[in-house]
Design an enzyme around this catalytic site. Structure first.
Site, mmCIF file in Angstrom:
data_model
loop_
_atom_site.group_PDB
_atom_site.id
_atom_site.type_symbol
_atom_site.label_atom_id
_atom_site.label_comp_id
_atom_site.label_asym_id
_atom_site.label_seq_id
_atom_site.Cartn_x
_atom_site.Cartn_y
_atom_site.Cartn_z
ATOM 1 N N ASN A 75 76.905 21.963 -61.572
ATOM 2 C CA ASN A 75 77.025 21.767 -62.892
ATOM 3 C C ASN A 75 75.768 22.754 -63.632
ATOM 4 O OD1 ASN A 75 76.486 20.536 -65.495
ATOM 5 N ND2 ASN A 75 75.873 18.571 -64.789
ATOM 6 N N ASP A 77 77.777 17.615 -70.500
ATOM 7 C CA ASP A 77 78.658 16.668 -69.405
ATOM 8 C C ASP A 77 79.334 16.042 -70.342
ATOM 9 O OD1 ASP A 77 77.155 18.021 -67.558
ATOM 10 O OD2 ASP A 77 75.935 16.204 -66.900
ATOM 11 N N GLU A 137 103.083 27.790 -58.166
ATOM 12 C CA GLU A 137 103.212 26.619 -57.271
ATOM 13 C C GLU A 137 104.528 26.102 -57.054
ATOM 14 O OE1 GLU A 137 101.461 22.227 -57.193
ATOM 15 O OE2 GLU A 137 101.837 23.028 -58.849
ATOM 16 N N ASP A 167 80.875 22.772 -64.586
ATOM 17 C CA ASP A 167 81.082 23.608 -65.627
ATOM 18 C C ASP A 167 81.189 25.095 -65.303
ATOM 19 O OD1 ASP A 167 78.399 24.271 -65.678
ATOM 20 O OD2 ASP A 167 77.975 22.740 -67.092
ATOM 21 N N ASP A 188 101.095 26.507 -62.363
ATOM 22 C CA ASP A 188 101.263 25.059 -62.067
ATOM 23 C C ASP A 188 102.889 24.866 -62.022
ATOM 24 O OD1 ASP A 188 99.933 22.607 -61.533
ATOM 25 O OD2 ASP A 188 100.737 21.934 -63.249
ATOM 26 N N GLY A 223 80.732 16.738 -64.707
ATOM 27 C CA GLY A 223 79.828 17.553 -65.412
ATOM 28 C C GLY A 223 79.870 18.853 -65.044
HETATM 29 CA CA LIG Z 1 77.900 20.171 -67.612
#
Ligand SMILES: [Ca+2]
Ligand SMILES: [Ca+2]
Length: 622
Positions: free
Chosen positions: A136, A142, A366, A164, A337, A162
């Site tokens: 974070n 967040d 995938e 990033d 994906d 949170g």
């Molecule tokens: Ca954050």
């Protein structure tokens, strides 16, 4: 009111409403570039009555070729051509209807110098991280009260935590030190989804696989600017960036799901139909059409609508977005994906468009299958399938399970390390098996260390194979500091926060001082092998020769004009002495070696001592 009267009323009212209220609230792609190889781009224009306007463009080098409308009058699709001499700047899109004139700005840009589409190859070592769970870097982003999921709670394994892009960016030096050369993040695009009830538990879309706006990186990860900064910093540090693409579905809160352009935008069923998650009907020459449709067009889960990529406007939307991300952010490769559940003809078109703009880009999907034939179907192969995939690579799920079996099964005729040998022995089906991306676990699987019973010897064996055999190795975050867990009771157990990624964490495992001696041994082991691989092309592009395993002993060589590396593995519980006479074909001319893992000199090659559950990696010398 009956339907006929309703229709007449709507017929009378709608034009007036459109006249009075026509607006343009969105244009996708949000920008484009002068100087792309493909000079055509199709703009999706959305807004109340946007499909009832007559459009014109007056900008040097930009020509509006055709305006397309669909059944929803809130959409227009404008076919533009952009000549190589077009002038970068703001293009005015003018829409007229009766007395109303709307002007919408749209940006035409000059291409920048950020490296892009560099690809990843067997010279690379990919690190897979989930940005919400890695670090974070900015506690201020967040949570946002105006988003549909306004929560962040590290104590809840199913909520956002949170993490990033600033957190990943600030640990680029750590990743450099570890020896990885590419970073693959699970998707970072906006997932403005509400919490969803999954098996009775409320869960957030922290994993990123439910896009709600293709052209915005999620604010909770830092937005588009944070992503640009991350890619630029990664490139500056010599790391490439792999983006996780999702073409099969979007989040059900996606803006275009709220106002569907056409009935054919999605695969709609008379009643909810989930994909069977069975891939056999796609390749099976005996499959029923019903089974195929359920596999391909069934929804991945109820809140991820399945996109119909045969709709030409949707196909253009997805392909242009893929190109836009490479050009705008500078990404180098795509992981795709749920590759199997996409329309495969669309996938070929999308891959071809990316490769046309960026010939070096790598694309690997995938395809979670359990056999080599099905895996080969999704990449360039030598099998006479009626459909020929043009995907350059694929994730190697078959080798993953073979490596794990080699570590967890007893030695037998077809078990244990034979599984590893036998899987690689089938490489003849691929046009280029070195383009497959290899791994020992990922964010959807039990963690490697737990699968092998937390046995540190087996941990080293598996990582040795990963980093010395063919393919493009990738590693799931935290493996280097021995994160473990089964997906019991859920996958949240294998997606724990990286210790030290949050201010106030008791231990910071990004730092050697906070790691246990065993964790440092693990970290240093990965670093040692990664460093050797990075500096020795023989482990990247050298040929592979493997010998039939005998009694749990497995020997292979990587070799080319630059050198020969011998990897000898003892997968049994007993120390063994390996007599090397059988390998004369590759040992010829070599008299001694350097042990790559210990840097020790090995005086003779006649016999190699192999303690139980160990591998030696020998750089052969003359
Ligand atoms: Ca954050
Ligand atoms: Ca599908």
């Amino acid at each position: 009111m009956n339907n006929r009267i309703l229709s007449i009323l709507l017929f009378l009212l709608l034009p007036q409403l459109a006249d009075a209220q026509a607006v343009i609230d969105r244009v996708n792609p949000t920008s484009w570039w002068v100087g792309m190889k493909n000079t055509s781009v199709q703009l999706l224009v959305h807004g109340t009555g946007a499909g009832t306007l007559t459009y014109s463009v007056n900008h040097p080098g930009v020509k509006l070729v055709k305006t397309n409308v669909v059944e929803n009058i809130n959409y227009a699709f404008l076919d533009l051509t952009i000549s190589p001499g077009a002038k970068p700047g703001i293009v005015k899109l003018v829409g007229k209807r009766g007395t109303q004139t709307l002007t919408q700005d749209w940006e035409l840009r000059a291409r920048d110098n950020e490296p892009k589409g560099q690809g990843v190859s067997a010279a690379d070592f990919i690190y897979l991280a989930m940005p919400d769970r890695f670090a974070n870097g900015d506690p201020a982003n967040d949570l946002f009260a105006d988003l549909r999921d306004p929560y962040a709670d590290r104590l809840n394994p199913f909520f956002r935590h949170g993490g990033d892009l600033a957190g990943v960016t600030s640990h680029i030096p750590y990743l450099n030190d570890l020896g990885v050369t590419a970073i693959w993040l699970t998707p970072v695009l906006e997932n403005n989804q509400p919490l969803t009830n999954e098996n009775g538990t409320m869960r957030a879309s922290y994993h990123g696989y439910g896009f709600t706006d293709h052209y915005n990186v999620d604010r909770r990860f830092g937005g588009n600017e944070a992503y640009k900064t991350f890619v630029h910093e990664a490139h500056t540090a010599g790391l490439k960036v792999v983006q996780d693409a999702v073409y099969n579905h979007v989040g059900n809160s996606h803006w275009f799901i709220q106002d569907l352009p056409a009935k054919t935008w999605l695969h709609e069923w008379p009643s909810y139909t989930n994909t069977s998650y069975r891939y056999q009907p796609i390749t099976d020459p005996h499959a029923s059409e019903l089974d195929r449709r359920i596999t391909l067009d069934g929804w991945f889960v109820p809140f991820l609508p399945d996109l119909n990529q045969q709709n030409p406007y949707l196909a253009n939307f997805l392909i242009q977005h893929a190109i836009w991300c490479v050009e705008n952010f500078g990404i180098d490769a795509y992981r795709i994906d749920t590759y199997m559940y996409n329309d495969q003809t669309f996938m070929n078109r999308c891959n071809a468009a990316l490769l046309a703009e960026y010939p070096r880009i790598h694309i690997f999907g995938e395809s979670s299958v359990n056999n080599v034939v099905d895996q080969a179907y999704y990449t360039r192969n030598k099998i006479d399938f009626p459909f020929k995939s043009n995907q350059p690579g694929t994730l190697d799920f078959v080798l993953e399970s073979a490596m794990l079996d080699a570590l967890r099964q007893p030695v037998g005729w077809d078990t244990g390390v034979q599984r590893l040998y036998q899987t690689l022995a089938q490489d003849g089906v691929y046009q280029d098996p070195t383009k497959l991306v290899t791994f020992l676990d990922n964010h959807d699987h039990d963690r490697f260390l737990s699968v092998i019973g937390e046995d540190f010897d087996k941990y080293k064996l598996g990582l040795t194979w990963l980093l010395t055999t063919r393919g493009i190795p990738s590693m799931y975050y935290g493996t280097e500091v021995m994160l473990k867990n089964f997906k019991d009771p859920t996958d949240a157990e294998v997606r724990k926060d990286f210790p030290g990624g949050w201010a106030g964490d008791k231990k910071d495992k990004f730092k050697a001082a906070d790691r246990t001696p065993r964790e440092n041994e693990a970290f240093n082991f990965v670093r040692q092998l990664a460093s050797y691989r990075r500096t020795h092309p023989v482990l990247q592009t050298g040929k592979l020769m493997q010998y039939l395993p005998e009694n749990g002993l497995y020997v292979y060589f990587r070799y080319d004009a630059s050198g020969t590396v011998m990897v000898a593995s003892n997968t049994t519980d007993k120390p063994l002495t390996l007599t090397t006479k059988r390998f004369a074909e590759r040992l010829d001319g070599f008299t001694h070696a350097k042990n790559v893992l210990t840097d020790e000199a090995v005086a003779t090659l006649a016999a190699v001592q192999l303690p139980a559950k160990t591998a030696v990696v020998l750089e052969l010398l003359k």
